[in-house]
Design a protein around this motif. Structure first.
Motif, mmCIF file in Angstrom:
data_model
loop_
_atom_site.group_PDB
_atom_site.id
_atom_site.type_symbol
_atom_site.label_atom_id
_atom_site.label_comp_id
_atom_site.label_asym_id
_atom_site.label_seq_id
_atom_site.Cartn_x
_atom_site.Cartn_y
_atom_site.Cartn_z
ATOM 1 N N HIS A 1 -46.837 18.426 23.711
ATOM 2 C CA HIS A 1 -46.172 19.728 23.661
ATOM 3 C C HIS A 1 -45.725 20.182 25.051
ATOM 4 O O HIS A 1 -44.633 20.716 25.220
ATOM 5 C CB HIS A 1 -47.115 20.761 23.038
ATOM 6 C CG HIS A 1 -46.596 22.163 23.091
ATOM 7 N ND1 HIS A 1 -45.349 22.530 22.625
ATOM 8 C CD2 HIS A 1 -47.160 23.306 23.565
ATOM 9 C CE1 HIS A 1 -45.170 23.820 22.814
ATOM 10 N NE2 HIS A 1 -46.249 24.313 23.374
ATOM 11 N N THR A 2 -46.562 19.962 26.059
ATOM 12 C CA THR A 2 -46.245 20.418 27.410
ATOM 13 C C THR A 2 -45.438 19.412 28.215
ATOM 14 O O THR A 2 -44.914 19.741 29.280
ATOM 15 C CB THR A 2 -47.539 20.717 28.188
ATOM 16 O OG1 THR A 2 -48.302 19.499 28.299
ATOM 17 C CG2 THR A 2 -48.367 21.773 27.466
ATOM 18 N N LEU B 1 -45.719 19.920 16.160
ATOM 19 C CA LEU B 1 -46.435 19.635 17.407
ATOM 20 C C LEU B 1 -45.734 20.249 18.616
ATOM 21 O O LEU B 1 -46.378 20.666 19.574
ATOM 22 C CB LEU B 1 -46.584 18.122 17.601
ATOM 23 C CG LEU B 1 -47.530 17.402 16.639
ATOM 24 C CD1 LEU B 1 -47.467 15.899 16.870
ATOM 25 C CD2 LEU B 1 -48.965 17.904 16.782
ATOM 26 N N GLY B 2 -44.420 20.289 18.542
ATOM 27 C CA GLY B 2 -43.648 20.875 19.634
ATOM 28 C C GLY B 2 -43.418 22.366 19.487
ATOM 29 O O GLY B 2 -42.737 22.978 20.316
ATOM 30 N N HIS B 3 -43.993 22.948 18.427
ATOM 31 C CA HIS B 3 -43.841 24.386 18.162
ATOM 32 C C HIS B 3 -42.371 24.804 18.162
ATOM 33 O O HIS B 3 -41.995 25.845 18.715
ATOM 34 C CB HIS B 3 -44.625 25.224 19.185
ATOM 35 C CG HIS B 3 -46.099 24.958 19.160
ATOM 36 N ND1 HIS B 3 -46.937 25.468 18.194
ATOM 37 C CD2 HIS B 3 -46.896 24.220 19.984
ATOM 38 C CE1 HIS B 3 -48.177 25.072 18.415
ATOM 39 N NE2 HIS B 3 -48.187 24.310 19.488
ATOM 40 N N LYS B 4 -41.542 23.971 17.533
ATOM 41 C CA LYS B 4 -40.120 24.285 17.442
ATOM 42 C C LYS B 4 -39.900 25.501 16.545
ATOM 43 O O LYS B 4 -40.681 25.768 15.617
ATOM 44 C CB LYS B 4 -39.349 23.091 16.885
ATOM 45 C CG LYS B 4 -39.479 21.811 17.702
ATOM 46 C CD LYS B 4 -38.894 21.958 19.089
ATOM 47 C CE LYS B 4 -38.944 20.635 19.845
ATOM 48 N NZ LYS B 4 -38.418 20.740 21.222
ATOM 49 N N SER C 1 -40.791 16.426 10.767
ATOM 50 C CA SER C 1 -41.330 17.793 10.648
ATOM 51 C C SER C 1 -42.691 17.923 11.319
ATOM 52 O O SER C 1 -43.026 18.989 11.833
ATOM 53 C CB SER C 1 -41.413 18.201 9.173
ATOM 54 O OG SER C 1 -42.394 17.461 8.476
ATOM 55 N N VAL C 2 -43.471 16.843 11.348
ATOM 56 C CA VAL C 2 -44.739 16.854 12.080
ATOM 57 C C VAL C 2 -44.481 17.026 13.572
ATOM 58 O O VAL C 2 -45.145 17.817 14.254
ATOM 59 C CB VAL C 2 -45.539 15.558 11.811
ATOM 60 C CG1 VAL C 2 -46.683 15.414 12.819
ATOM 61 C CG2 VAL C 2 -46.096 15.568 10.395
ATOM 62 N N TYR C 3 -43.490 16.310 14.092
ATOM 63 C CA TYR C 3 -43.162 16.447 15.510
ATOM 64 C C TYR C 3 -42.644 17.845 15.834
ATOM 65 O O TYR C 3 -42.928 18.384 16.910
ATOM 66 C CB TYR C 3 -42.139 15.387 15.928
ATOM 67 C CG TYR C 3 -42.729 14.006 16.096
ATOM 68 C CD1 TYR C 3 -43.845 13.797 16.905
ATOM 69 C CD2 TYR C 3 -42.180 12.902 15.452
ATOM 70 C CE1 TYR C 3 -44.393 12.543 17.066
ATOM 71 C CE2 TYR C 3 -42.724 11.630 15.608
ATOM 72 C CZ TYR C 3 -43.829 11.464 16.413
ATOM 73 O OH TYR C 3 -44.381 10.221 16.565
ATOM 74 N N TRP D 1 -49.570 9.774 11.168
ATOM 75 C CA TRP D 1 -49.101 11.150 11.369
ATOM 76 C C TRP D 1 -49.946 12.131 10.573
ATOM 77 O O TRP D 1 -50.250 13.216 11.054
ATOM 78 C CB TRP D 1 -47.625 11.267 10.974
ATOM 79 C CG TRP D 1 -46.731 10.558 11.928
ATOM 80 C CD1 TRP D 1 -46.129 11.073 13.066
ATOM 81 C CD2 TRP D 1 -46.361 9.176 11.885
ATOM 82 N NE1 TRP D 1 -45.406 10.104 13.700
ATOM 83 C CE2 TRP D 1 -45.531 8.923 13.005
ATOM 84 C CE3 TRP D 1 -46.643 8.125 11.024
ATOM 85 C CZ2 TRP D 1 -44.986 7.667 13.267
ATOM 86 C CZ3 TRP D 1 -46.105 6.868 11.281
ATOM 87 C CH2 TRP D 1 -45.280 6.654 12.385
ATOM 88 N N MET D 2 -50.347 11.747 9.398
ATOM 89 C CA MET D 2 -51.133 12.653 8.558
ATOM 90 C C MET D 2 -52.544 12.851 9.107
ATOM 91 O O MET D 2 -53.196 13.862 8.818
ATOM 92 C CB MET D 2 -51.200 12.135 7.120
ATOM 93 C CG MET D 2 -49.856 12.051 6.418
ATOM 94 S SD MET D 2 -48.987 13.650 6.287
ATOM 95 C CE MET D 2 -47.724 13.464 7.579
#
Length: 235
Positions: free
Chosen positions: A226-227, A130-133, A125-127, A173-174
Motif C-alpha cells: 500500500h505504501t 489493498l491499495g485502498h483505491k 478487486s483484491v488489489y 489472494w483469498m
C-alpha cells in the motif's frame, strides 16, 4: 524454517544441482505461490531461489527477460508464468488419476474460463482493496461476490469433496481475507458466506498448510504494498 532470503543485484548466480528442479520465486507473491502450491501438492523435490523484485539480479533478467516470478528451471528447460507452470507441474508430476486439472477437454476449458474471467476480476478487486483505491467496495463485492455465488451449491470450485486446480489457483489472494489478515473488513458484512466457509476449509488442506505464511507477516507485506515500501525478507 525461514524461507531463503531474496537475492539482489549484488548476488552471484547460485550453482544448480543437476537433475533438480529449481523455482525462482518471491515468498509473498501470490503468483509465485501458485507454483509453490502445485509443487507441494505433487511432492516434487525442488529448491527455491527467492528474487528481490525491486532489485533483481542481472543474471535473473538475462535468464528470463520478462523478469517476473514464478519461473521454473530443470536442467536446460525453463518456463515462466504462474498458470503455465501450474499446469505443467500437474501434467508432468501427477500419478494416474491424480490430476488436479481435469483432462476432459470441456471440464478443463470451463475451469480455465473461470480462472481467466471470474478469478481475474476478483484478483484485480483484491488489489484495489489493498491499495485502498476509491470506491473499492463496489468492485470487491461485485467480483469477489461472483466467487461466492460459484460456491453456493458446491464445496469447492470444481465440485467434489476436496480442493483441485481452480481452488489452488485463487487461494493465494483469498488467503488475505479474514480476521487479523490483510483484508479484515469484508467477511463481517455477511455478504460472502460461501467464500468464508471455503476459506476455512482451505486452511485445513495439507497442501495449503505446507505453503502457508502467517497472517501477521502477510499483513506487514501488504502494508508495504500500500505504501510502496516493499520489504522482501520479513521472516
Amino acid at each position: 524454517m525461514a524461507p531463503p532470503r531474496h537475492m539482489t543485484s549484488e548476488d552471484h548466480f547460485p550453482a544448480k544441482t543437476p537433475g533438480k528442479l529449481r523455482l525462482y520465486s518471491m515468498q509473498y507473491c501470490p503468483y509465485a505461490m501458485r507454483a509453490r502450491l502445485m509443487l507441494a501438492k505433487k511432492g516434487v523435490d525442488h529448491e527455491v531461489i527467492n528474487i528481490n523484485l525491486r532489485n533483481k539480479p542481472q543474471w535473473f533478467i538475462e535468464k528470463y527477460p520478462v523478469a517476473t516470478v514464478p519461473v521454473i528451471e530443470h536442467d536446460d528447460k525453463l518456463l515462466g508464468g504462474s498458470l503455465v507452470i501450474a499446469e505443467y507441474i500437474d501434467e508432468v508430476y501427477s500419478k494416474d488419476g491424480e490430476r488436479t486439472l481435469s483432462v476432459d477437454p470441456y471440464e478443463k476449458g470451463t475451469t480455465n474460463m473461470l480462472i481467466s474471467d471470474k478469478f481475474g476480476k476478483a484478483i484485480i478487486s483484491v488489489y484495489k482493496r489493498l491499495g485502498h483505491k476509491e470506491n473499492w467496495e463496489e468492485d470487491f463485492f461485485k467480483y469477489v461476490g461472483e466467487l461466492d455465488k460459484e460456491l453456493s451449491a458446491k464445496k469447492y470450485f470444481a465440485g467434489g469433496d476436496k480442493p483441485t486446480y481452480a481452488d489452488y489457483m485463487i487461494w493465494p489472494w483469498m488467503r488475505l481475507i479474514g480476521p487479523a489478515c490483510a483484508i479484515d473488513d469484508v467477511l463481517p458484512s455477511g455478504k460472502l458466506p460461501n467464500l468464508e466457509r471455503w476459506i476455512e476449509d482451505m486452511k485445513k488442506d495439507e497442501t495449503v498448510k505446507a505453503c502457508q505464511t502467517s497472517p501477521d507477516v502477510l499483513k506487514k507485506f501488504c502494508q508495504g504494498y500500500h505504501t510502496g515500501k516493499f520489504v522482501h525478507d520479513l521472516e
